[in-house]
Design a protein around this motif. Structure first.
Motif, PDB file in Angstrom:
ATOM      1  N   GLU A  95     -27.611 -13.599 -32.296  1.00 16.66           N
ATOM      2  CA  GLU A  95     -26.783 -12.527 -31.703  1.00 16.66           C
ATOM      3  C   GLU A  95     -26.429 -12.843 -30.254  1.00 16.66           C
ATOM      4  O   GLU A  95     -25.381 -12.420 -29.750  1.00 16.66           O
ATOM      5  N   LEU A  96     -27.310 -13.587 -29.571  1.00 14.78           N
ATOM      6  CA  LEU A  96     -27.065 -13.894 -28.159  1.00 14.78           C
ATOM      7  C   LEU A  96     -25.759 -14.667 -27.979  1.00 14.78           C
ATOM      8  O   LEU A  96     -25.075 -14.511 -26.972  1.00 14.78           O
ATOM      9  N   VAL A  97     -25.455 -15.532 -28.938  1.00 14.19           N
ATOM     10  CA  VAL A  97     -24.227 -16.326 -28.843  1.00 14.19           C
ATOM     11  C   VAL A  97     -23.026 -15.394 -28.722  1.00 14.19           C
ATOM     12  O   VAL A  97     -22.143 -15.572 -27.860  1.00 14.19           O
ATOM     13  N   VAL A  98     -23.018 -14.353 -29.568  1.00  8.90           N
ATOM     14  CA  VAL A  98     -21.912 -13.393 -29.549  1.00  8.90           C
ATOM     15  C   VAL A  98     -21.938 -12.571 -28.257  1.00  8.90           C
ATOM     16  O   VAL A  98     -20.908 -12.320 -27.634  1.00  8.90           O
ATOM     17  N   MET A  99     -23.132 -12.187 -27.854  1.00  5.38           N
ATOM     18  CA  MET A  99     -23.249 -11.339 -26.655  1.00  5.38           C
ATOM     19  C   MET A  99     -22.749 -12.059 -25.406  1.00  5.38           C
ATOM     20  O   MET A  99     -22.344 -11.425 -24.445  1.00  5.38           O
ATOM     21  N   TRP A 100     -22.818 -13.399 -25.410  1.00  8.99           N
ATOM     22  CA  TRP A 100     -22.389 -14.176 -24.243  1.00  8.99           C
ATOM     23  C   TRP A 100     -21.078 -14.925 -24.477  1.00  8.99           C
ATOM     24  O   TRP A 100     -20.790 -15.899 -23.753  1.00  8.99           O
ATOM     25  N   ALA A 101     -20.300 -14.493 -25.449  1.00  7.40           N
ATOM     26  CA  ALA A 101     -19.042 -15.198 -25.740  1.00  7.40           C
ATOM     27  C   ALA A 101     -18.180 -15.262 -24.482  1.00  7.40           C
ATOM     28  O   ALA A 101     -17.958 -14.247 -23.818  1.00  7.40           O
ATOM     29  N   GLY A 102     -17.721 -16.471 -24.163  1.00  6.03           N
ATOM     30  CA  GLY A 102     -16.917 -16.663 -22.954  1.00  6.03           C
ATOM     31  C   GLY A 102     -17.758 -17.035 -21.740  1.00  6.03           C
ATOM     32  O   GLY A 102     -17.238 -17.257 -20.647  1.00  6.03           O
ATOM     33  N   TYR A 103     -19.060 -17.110 -21.909  1.00  8.69           N
ATOM     34  CA  TYR A 103     -19.975 -17.407 -20.805  1.00  8.69           C
ATOM     35  C   TYR A 103     -20.873 -18.576 -21.208  1.00  8.69           C
ATOM     36  O   TYR A 103     -21.165 -18.773 -22.391  1.00  8.69           O
ATOM     37  N   GLY A 104     -21.312 -19.316 -20.220  1.00 14.94           N
ATOM     38  CA  GLY A 104     -22.060 -20.551 -20.463  1.00 14.94           C
ATOM     39  C   GLY A 104     -23.263 -20.419 -21.379  1.00 14.94           C
ATOM     40  O   GLY A 104     -23.551 -21.323 -22.170  1.00 14.94           O
ATOM     41  N   PHE A 105     -23.967 -19.298 -21.274  1.00 11.96           N
ATOM     42  CA  PHE A 105     -25.196 -19.158 -22.044  1.00 11.96           C
ATOM     43  C   PHE A 105     -24.978 -19.189 -23.559  1.00 11.96           C
ATOM     44  O   PHE A 105     -25.909 -19.446 -24.308  1.00 11.96           O
ATOM     45  N   SER A 106     -23.745 -18.948 -23.997  1.00  9.49           N
ATOM     46  CA  SER A 106     -23.481 -19.007 -25.440  1.00  9.49           C
ATOM     47  C   SER A 106     -23.483 -20.447 -25.948  1.00  9.49           C
ATOM     48  O   SER A 106     -23.623 -20.695 -27.134  1.00  9.49           O
ATOM     49  N   LYS A 107     -23.364 -21.397 -25.015  1.00  6.40           N
ATOM     50  CA  LYS A 107     -23.359 -22.809 -25.411  1.00  6.40           C
ATOM     51  C   LYS A 107     -24.775 -23.326 -25.625  1.00  6.40           C
ATOM     52  O   LYS A 107     -25.021 -24.138 -26.522  1.00  6.40           O
ATOM     53  N   ASP A 108     -25.687 -22.861 -24.822  1.00  3.40           N
ATOM     54  CA  ASP A 108     -26.996 -23.508 -24.754  1.00  3.40           C
ATOM     55  C   ASP A 108     -27.940 -22.598 -23.978  1.00  3.40           C
ATOM     56  O   ASP A 108     -27.639 -22.208 -22.844  1.00  3.40           O
ATOM     57  N   TYR A 109     -29.082 -22.268 -24.578  1.00  5.41           N
ATOM     58  CA  TYR A 109     -30.059 -21.442 -23.859  1.00  5.41           C
ATOM     59  C   TYR A 109     -31.448 -21.706 -24.421  1.00  5.41           C
ATOM     60  O   TYR A 109     -31.830 -21.160 -25.443  1.00  5.41           O
ATOM     61  N   ASN A 110     -32.165 -22.578 -23.742  1.00  3.92           N
ATOM     62  CA  ASN A 110     -33.513 -22.942 -24.167  1.00  3.92           C
ATOM     63  C   ASN A 110     -34.557 -22.277 -23.286  1.00  3.92           C
ATOM     64  O   ASN A 110     -34.288 -21.909 -22.143  1.00  3.92           O
ATOM     65  N   GLN A 111     -35.740 -22.198 -23.824  1.00  4.10           N
ATOM     66  CA  GLN A 111     -36.892 -21.744 -23.041  1.00  4.10           C
ATOM     67  C   GLN A 111     -37.028 -22.608 -21.782  1.00  4.10           C
ATOM     68  O   GLN A 111     -36.812 -23.818 -21.836  1.00  4.10           O
ATOM     69  N   GLY A 112     -37.373 -21.985 -20.676  1.00  4.10           N
ATOM     70  CA  GLY A 112     -37.539 -22.740 -19.439  1.00  4.10           C
ATOM     71  C   GLY A 112     -38.739 -23.670 -19.498  1.00  4.10           C
ATOM     72  O   GLY A 112     -39.679 -23.440 -20.246  1.00  4.10           O
ATOM     73  N   ARG A 113     -38.676 -24.731 -18.708  1.00  5.83           N
ATOM     74  CA  ARG A 113     -39.843 -25.628 -18.592  1.00  5.83           C
ATOM     75  C   ARG A 113     -40.380 -25.590 -17.173  1.00  5.83           C
ATOM     76  O   ARG A 113     -39.867 -24.878 -16.322  1.00  5.83           O
ATOM     77  N   GLY A 114     -41.411 -26.378 -16.930  1.00  6.31           N
ATOM     78  CA  GLY A 114     -42.060 -26.394 -15.609  1.00  6.31           C
ATOM     79  C   GLY A 114     -41.115 -26.819 -14.487  1.00  6.31           C
ATOM     80  O   GLY A 114     -40.079 -27.443 -14.723  1.00  6.31           O
ATOM     81  N   HIS A 115     -41.506 -26.469 -13.260  1.00  5.65           N
ATOM     82  CA  HIS A 115     -40.687 -26.755 -12.089  1.00  5.65           C
ATOM     83  C   HIS A 115     -40.303 -28.225 -11.960  1.00  5.65           C
ATOM     84  O   HIS A 115     -39.215 -28.537 -11.490  1.00  5.65           O
ATOM     85  N   ALA A 116     -41.186 -29.118 -12.365  1.00  4.85           N
ATOM     86  CA  ALA A 116     -40.912 -30.548 -12.192  1.00  4.85           C
ATOM     87  C   ALA A 116     -39.756 -31.032 -13.081  1.00  4.85           C
ATOM     88  O   ALA A 116     -39.249 -32.139 -12.919  1.00  4.85           O
ATOM     89  N   TYR A 117     -39.356 -30.173 -14.039  1.00  4.32           N
ATOM     90  CA  TYR A 117     -38.219 -30.510 -14.905  1.00  4.32           C
ATOM     91  C   TYR A 117     -36.903 -29.944 -14.384  1.00  4.32           C
ATOM     92  O   TYR A 117     -35.869 -30.055 -15.060  1.00  4.32           O
TER      93      TYR A 117
END
Lengths: 492, 492
Positions: A95-117
């Protein structure tokens, strides 16, 4: 009787010997129990020059802090989530893809990693685009690297924010690290980013008045907050002038008629919440009791008699003994379950809201397609705007609501209410336009299907990203190495 | 040198004298610090016969418990709510009148008072009716008096529940008190009501296996729970067979197609939640940490060296020092504010839900009036039924959600969602029937207006009640006095 005559001397000698022995024992104990304070380490091997962005240079002086910081590379999601990979949120919640249609997050949204990444991940995400299409402003670099203060110093703050993301990558190569939070001479906590200082200044607050304990949260609040890019110069700004709450920030954005983007399907002037961790946290009981971010995410640690702050910033659930259990005398399993109990309840309402919002966008598109007028749609779009903002204020914050479960549930509750009201209004518009309701909505049951529905050309995006990584990113590293002498490879 | 020769004797004497002195000091301290235990009081002045319902007879033996119990007459709402009167909830939230149309609570719903008012208040409320109309079954007496076990013993449990409320009033005259929770010989906590025992038996649990600490909650759970009147015999039953949660009980009721009443406006087969305090509490952190009801509502107290349980059952907010502060080392103002912060957030969603539900009932009536069919309305009515049940599960429980704020917010969130969905479906039905939407709803802005809207004849109800109080109630007291010898007047 001569023995008796000697007794006082014997007593006195025993007494004196015992006293001395106890004194020496005390000294000895004091010595072996000594916790060398953190400032002990300030006898630096090699002074750190102002503006030094390479974490490994700082690390030579502070091996314990550096070693633990480097553990942020080992972020092991398996321990909490049953898998060793980053969660692909778009896959998990299409559903997030639809909710962000037209915005970058619909392309790609992964869990965050540590600061060193930080550098690797911002280069890798499809949101920052590739060589051909670079959609993000330079402002996006602000939170990613201790190079930022140096570049801001060199070219000016406003100038740093200006221009495209792709134009400044050669200057920003070291991942979030030492200089972001520390003074290079005294190691005192310091704020290195202007947006936080400016936000407090607008409220008449002076950063220098904050206590050390407050600073242990505020260094995090440089980035773990809600912010937006103001005006054409994309000036990084915190929307705090009316307060920290979702409601106060919503009012702030509404008054200035700000939008992050226009929704591709529903045409709603949307707001994207970033990660208002600090704001949500501040409404919760831990903040009220004076707990700082570092207390749970960077608890103290002892190694070879030296007490220091654990720089392996991570979920406290991976380190219950040194975080929760410092105050909460319960077993680890119980404490973890307590956190999950709160998160699960929030997740239930959050999922209901996501389904309602995705449907609202799709149904709104049908209304437009069938001839709905701007006037008819205006109240609907306001409902969607507010509903998704409030959902995002909770959903985008780290910790799945745990930083303030009661406030998170209140806010998500009002979001769910508004999303439902939006759908009711759209249903009435659709019926008025002669469309049968309920309408048949497209299949968005997987990330791929949802991305197809909103018309994303994923092949192009992936190819453009790969080209960028093979050319531009390599070039950036080369230039950076020339500039700073060395360039550490963080990824393995 | 002769002095030196005496020294050992001096040392020994000093040692022996000091030892004896310290021993005596210890005895003395132990004596003045002694806390005589509660069992000390078991040396009764006068044995209490089995079945003795008069609290004052028990009180002669247990003056401290009795004196504090009698303080439940002084319930001072001013301390928390800014007024010395019971809150009239229908006045404060007129939507409730509409939500309960066709059910007793729409006539009269005041804030509860202390246990010692139990008989007076059940006689006074318009819900129990008067001489002409007596709408409630005898089951309603079950939780009001220590007379109940005696009558159940005399005529049988099922027989107690049978018949009208008005037919058993002469037998039930002493307000909730000693015998409801205590054995008359050992003073041990005991369960005096069958419904709780039966509910646990159906789950294969044996009441005798519960610990004393669990009993300190379970004596309260005899009454402070969700229950319903099963079948024509109105047999008091707890709907716990599938679990304690709102969802589990909803499923239980749905499966047996139970309803408390049919809504007068929307024709919904409604459920009325009673006061599921115990169930909600059991989902919260206090229950998880082993806190019992009595720990906060009846904390220990010391008077003249005797430690006893404070029987002034009240809001812990009136007694922070002996309730919250036993575990939470914060100042009273902070702790009270923490409670209010949770309650206020719940109240926000609760009020949204109440407004949505009242509108849903009124709009559903319009749909019926304009020719909606059973088939069209069925899914709507299910949504309303579930929404109001979930709202009530939270709203009816004492403590404004504080007993488990996170669960309360989750449940009220799903309620708000369902109420909104119901309104959407009704809107579509209305439009289909040719009715303009939004419809103009009647004015329900005050209790009186709302009661007029749902067609209550308040003049008749009030007159009937007054007649009852002047005749039947007086008669009851006369008969009771003859039966038990004395009858105490609780009201002042």
């Amino acid at each position: 009787m001569s023995d008796n005559g000697k007794n006082p001397w014997i007593y006195r000698s025993v007494f004196i010997i015992a006293t001395v022995a106890v004194f020496l024992l005390g000294l000895f104990l004091s010595s072996i129990l000594e916790r060398k304070s953190e400032t002990y380490s300030l006898q630096m091997v090699k002074p750190i020059p102002d503006g030094e962005a390479r974490n490994e240079v700082w690390g030579a002086n502070f091996p314990r802090e550096y070693e633990t910081y480097m553990k942020t590379l080992d972020t092991d999601f398996a321990s909490n989530h049953g898998g060793a990979k980053m969660i692909d949120y778009l896959e998990k919640y299409p559903e997030l893809v639809v909710m962000w249609a037209g915005y970058g997050f619909s392309k790609d949204y992964n869990q965050g990693r540590g600061h060193a990444y930080a550098i690797e991940d911002i280069r890798n995400t499809l949101r920052t685009g590739g060589n051909e299409v670079s959609p993000m402003p330079a402002t996006c670099w602000t939170c990613k690297s201790p190079d930022v203060p140096r570049v801001m110093e060199e070219i000016g703050v406003a100038e740093f924010y200006e221009g495209k993301w792709i134009d400044k990558g050669h200057d920003v190569v070291n991942p979030i690290g030492c200089q972001d939070c520390h003074d290079n001479e005294t190691m005192a906590l310091k704020i290195s980013r202007p947006a936080l200082v400016e936000a407090f200044e607008r409220q008449g607050k002076d950063m220098s008045q904050f206590s050390r304990n407050e600073m242990r949260s505020l260094v995090c609040a440089q980035c773990h907050v809600e912010y937006y890019f103001k005006g054409d110069g994309k000036y990084l700004t915190f929307p705090w002038d009316k307060g920290f709450s979702a409601d106060a920030m919503e009012e702030y954005y509404d008054e200035m008629e700000f939008k992050d983007w226009t929704h591709k399907l529903s045409k709603t002037p949307m707001l994207k919440a970033q990660h208002p961790d600090y704001e949500l946290f501040m409404t919760g009981i831990h903040a009220k009791r004076g707990v700082s971010c570092a207390d749970c995410h960077m608890p103290y640690k002892t190694e070879g008699g030296v007490k220091f702050t654990d720089h392996h910033i991570q979920s406290p659930l991976n380190n219950i003994e040194n975080s929760c259990q410092v105050c909460h005398r319960e077993n680890a399993r119980t404490l973890i379950q307590d956190v999950y109990d709160r998160q699960d309840r929030l997740e239930e309402l959050r999922r209901l809201t996501e389904k309602a919002l995705a449907a609202a966008h799709l149904e709104a598109k049908m209304a437009w397609d069938n001839g709905a007028t701007e006037e008819e749609m205006k109240p609907v779009l306001t409902l969607i705007r507010h509903a998704q903002w409030r959902w995002d204020w909770v959903a985008a914050a780290n910790g799945l609501g745990f930083h303030a479960p009661v406030e998170a549930l209140r806010v998500i509750g009002t979001s769910l209410d508004k999303a439902g009201k939006a759908r009711k209004e759209i249903a009435l518009i659709l019926v008025k336009l002669g469309v049968d309701y309920p309408v048949k909505l497209p299949d968005i049951s997987t990330k791929e299907k949802a991305q197809a529905v909103i018309g994303l050309d994923m092949d192009f995006l992936n190819k453009d990203k790969q080209d960028f990584l093979k050319t531009t990113a390599v070039e950036w590293d080369k230039k950076a190495k020339e500039r700073q002498g060395t360039l550490m490879e963080y990824s393995k």
